[in-house]
Scaffold this motif. Structure first.
Motif, PDB file in Angstrom:
ATOM      1  N   VAL A  11       6.651  -2.415  -5.821  1.00  0.00           N
ATOM      2  CA  VAL A  11       6.195  -3.115  -4.662  1.00  0.00           C
ATOM      3  C   VAL A  11       6.549  -4.436  -5.033  1.00  0.00           C
ATOM      4  CG1 VAL A  11       4.569  -3.553  -3.164  1.00  0.00           C
ATOM      5  CG2 VAL A  11       4.490  -1.456  -3.981  1.00  0.00           C
ATOM      6  N   SER A  12       7.247  -5.310  -4.468  1.00  0.00           N
ATOM      7  CA  SER A  12       7.512  -6.731  -4.748  1.00  0.00           C
ATOM      8  C   SER A  12       6.587  -7.396  -3.781  1.00  0.00           C
ATOM      9  CB  SER A  12       8.908  -6.999  -3.918  1.00  0.00           C
ATOM     10  OG  SER A  12       9.201  -7.018  -2.500  1.00  0.00           O
ATOM     11  N   SER A  13       6.189  -6.953  -2.629  1.00  0.00           N
ATOM     12  CA  SER A  13       5.325  -7.893  -1.828  1.00  0.00           C
ATOM     13  C   SER A  13       4.556  -7.065  -0.869  1.00  0.00           C
ATOM     14  CB  SER A  13       6.224  -9.050  -1.347  1.00  0.00           C
ATOM     15  OG  SER A  13       7.500  -8.324  -0.885  1.00  0.00           O
ATOM     16  N   VAL A  14       3.829  -7.418  -0.166  1.00  0.00           N
ATOM     17  CA  VAL A  14       3.033  -6.890   1.208  1.00  0.00           C
ATOM     18  C   VAL A  14       2.945  -7.669   2.023  1.00  0.00           C
ATOM     19  CG1 VAL A  14       1.747  -5.226  -0.385  1.00  0.00           C
ATOM     20  CG2 VAL A  14       0.582  -7.226   0.663  1.00  0.00           C
ATOM     21  N   HIS A  15       2.913  -7.387   3.148  1.00  0.00           N
ATOM     22  CA  HIS A  15       3.167  -8.141   4.447  1.00  0.00           C
ATOM     23  C   HIS A  15       1.677  -8.258   5.324  1.00  0.00           C
ATOM     24  CE1 HIS A  15       4.220 -10.551   7.878  1.00  0.00           C
ATOM     25  NE2 HIS A  15       5.693 -10.522   7.531  1.00  0.00           N
TER      26      HIS A  15
END
Length: 319
Positions: A63-67
Motif C-alpha cells: 500500500v503506497s497511500s490511503v485517501h
C-alpha cells in the motif's frame, strides 16, 4: 516479477471499485496489471478490508497511500467535496480531525508512506462551478460571458478563502501533533482539487505548507486536476509549481480531455507532448499513483505506462 511489472508505480482503487464488492478480487485485478502497490481510495469500505488486509499481511500487495477519509464514511459532511478541515463549527472540525488521524493510523498499519488529503473548500454552491464549466465549453475561456462570470467568482472566492485556509492550517497542525503522539510515520499530502471553489490553489498550498514548516505536510500534486484548474484560469499549473517542487509528497497521474479527467496520459489525448510539462513533478514525487477512471482499459493502461516510461528514461527513471 511479472511481465508488465510497473515497479515503484502505484495504482488507485478508484479504477475498479465500482465493479467489485469483495476487496480481494478488486486488488487482484489491479495486481494482474503489474502493480505491486495500490492506493486505497476513500470508497474502500471496512467490509472490503476484511479480505484486503490478509493480502497485505502476506506480502501479496503493498500500500503506497490511503485517501482520506478512510475507510469510507457515508456522511457527506466528511466526504471528498466538503469544508472538512475548514469547518468553523468546532464539533464538525474535531470530527474531521479525528477521521484524518484515523486514516493515518490505517496508513501506518499498512506500511503506506502517505495520506492523500482533501483539505476543504470555500462554500460556494456547486452550481456556480458547473455554470463556469458549461460556459468554458460553450463560449470559451476568452469569451466576455466567461470572463465576466469568472471574475465574479474569483472576487467571491478571494473574499472568503482566507478564513478557511487558516482553519485548515489549525486543523492540520492538530492532526500532525496527534499523529506524532501516536508514533504514526506518514506524510500528509494536500491535494490539488478538481473544482475551483476547492482548496488549495497552489498559492494556498504554499501558505499552508509554510505555516506548518517542519510538520509532515506537503502537496499531493494531482496532475489532471491541476490541468483543469489551469484551463479554467485559477492558477498556472506548471509555473507556480516551481516554488513547491521540494514539497511534493506524491502525485496522481492522469490526463484530461477538456475538463474531463482521469484519462490515460498520452493515449486518450493523442498528444505526445502536452503532458511532458508534468514529468518533473512526477520525478520529484516519492509516491507515484495512477488515478484512472473505469473507462480506461488494461491495454490502454499498459500503453500509457510504456509511453510514460520512455519519456522518463532520459532522467534515469522507469528502468
Amino acid at each position: 516479477m511479472q511481465q508488465n511489472d510497473k515497479g515503484e508505480y502505484s495504482f488507485s482503487t478508484c479504477w475498479n471499485i465500482k465493479r467489485h464488492q469483495v476487496g480481494e478480487a478488486m486488488i487482484q485485478e489491479i495486481h494482474e496489471l503489474g502493480f505491486r502497490r495500490v492506493e486505497l481510495n476513500y470508497n474502500v469500505t471496512k467490509e472490503m478490508l476484511t479480505s484486503i488486509e490478509p493480502m497485505i499481511e502476506r506480502g501479496e500487495i503493498g500500500v503506497s497511500s490511503v485517501h482520506n477519509t478512510f475507510p469510507h464514511v457515508p456522511d457527506p459532511d466528511y466526504g471528498t467535496d466538503s469544508v472538512l478541515l475548514g469547518f468553523q463549527d468546532e464539533t464538525k472540525r474535531q470530527r474531521a480531525i479525528q477521521l484524518l488521524v484515523g486514516s493515518a493510523e490505517y496508513a501506518h498499519r499498512y506500511g503506506a508512506e502517505s495520506v492523500v488529503v482533501h483539505p476543504g473548500e470555500v462554500p460556494i454552491p456547486e452550481s456556480v462551478s458547473k455554470e463556469l464549466a458549461q460556459l468554458y465549453h460553450d463560449e470559451g475561456k476568452v469569451s466576455p460571458k466567461y470572463r465576466s462570470k469568472w471574475d465574479e467568482f474569483v472576487e467571491r472566492r478571494e473574499a472568503l478563502s482566507t478564513g478557511y485556509v487558516q482553519q485548515i492550517i489549525r486543523s492540520l497542525d492538530e492532526v500532525c501533533n496527534q499523529a506524532a503522539a501516536k508514533g504514526l510515520h506518514v506524510r500528509f499530502g494536500i491535494e490539488t482539487r478538481s473544482r475551483p471553489q476547492q482548496i488549495p490553489t497552489l498559492a494556498e498550498a504554499k501558505t499552508i505548507i509554510k505555516a506548518l514548516q517542519g510538520a509532515p505536510v506537503g502537496i499531493w500534486y494531482d496532475t489532471g486536476h491541476a490541468i483543469m484548474m489551469d484551463r479554467l484560469g485559477l492558477y498556472d499549473s506548471v509555473g507556480e509549481m516551481q516554488g513547491l517542487m521540494d514539497d511534493i509528497v506524491g502525485v496522481h497521474i492522469h490526463e484530461t480531455l477538456g475538463l474531463s479527467d482521469h484519462w490515460c496520459p498520452y493515449v486518450h489525448s493523442q498528444d505526445m507532448h502536452f503532458y511532458d510539462a508534468y514529468l518533473p513533478m512526477i520525478r520529484r514525487a516519492k509516491v507515484k499513483v495512477y488515478e484512472l477512471k473505469s473507462a480506461c482499459t488494461p491495454d490502454e493502461i499498459h500503453e500509457s505506462h510504456e509511453l510514460l516510461m520512455k519519456k522518463m528514461d532520459p532522467a534515469g527513471e522507469g528502468r
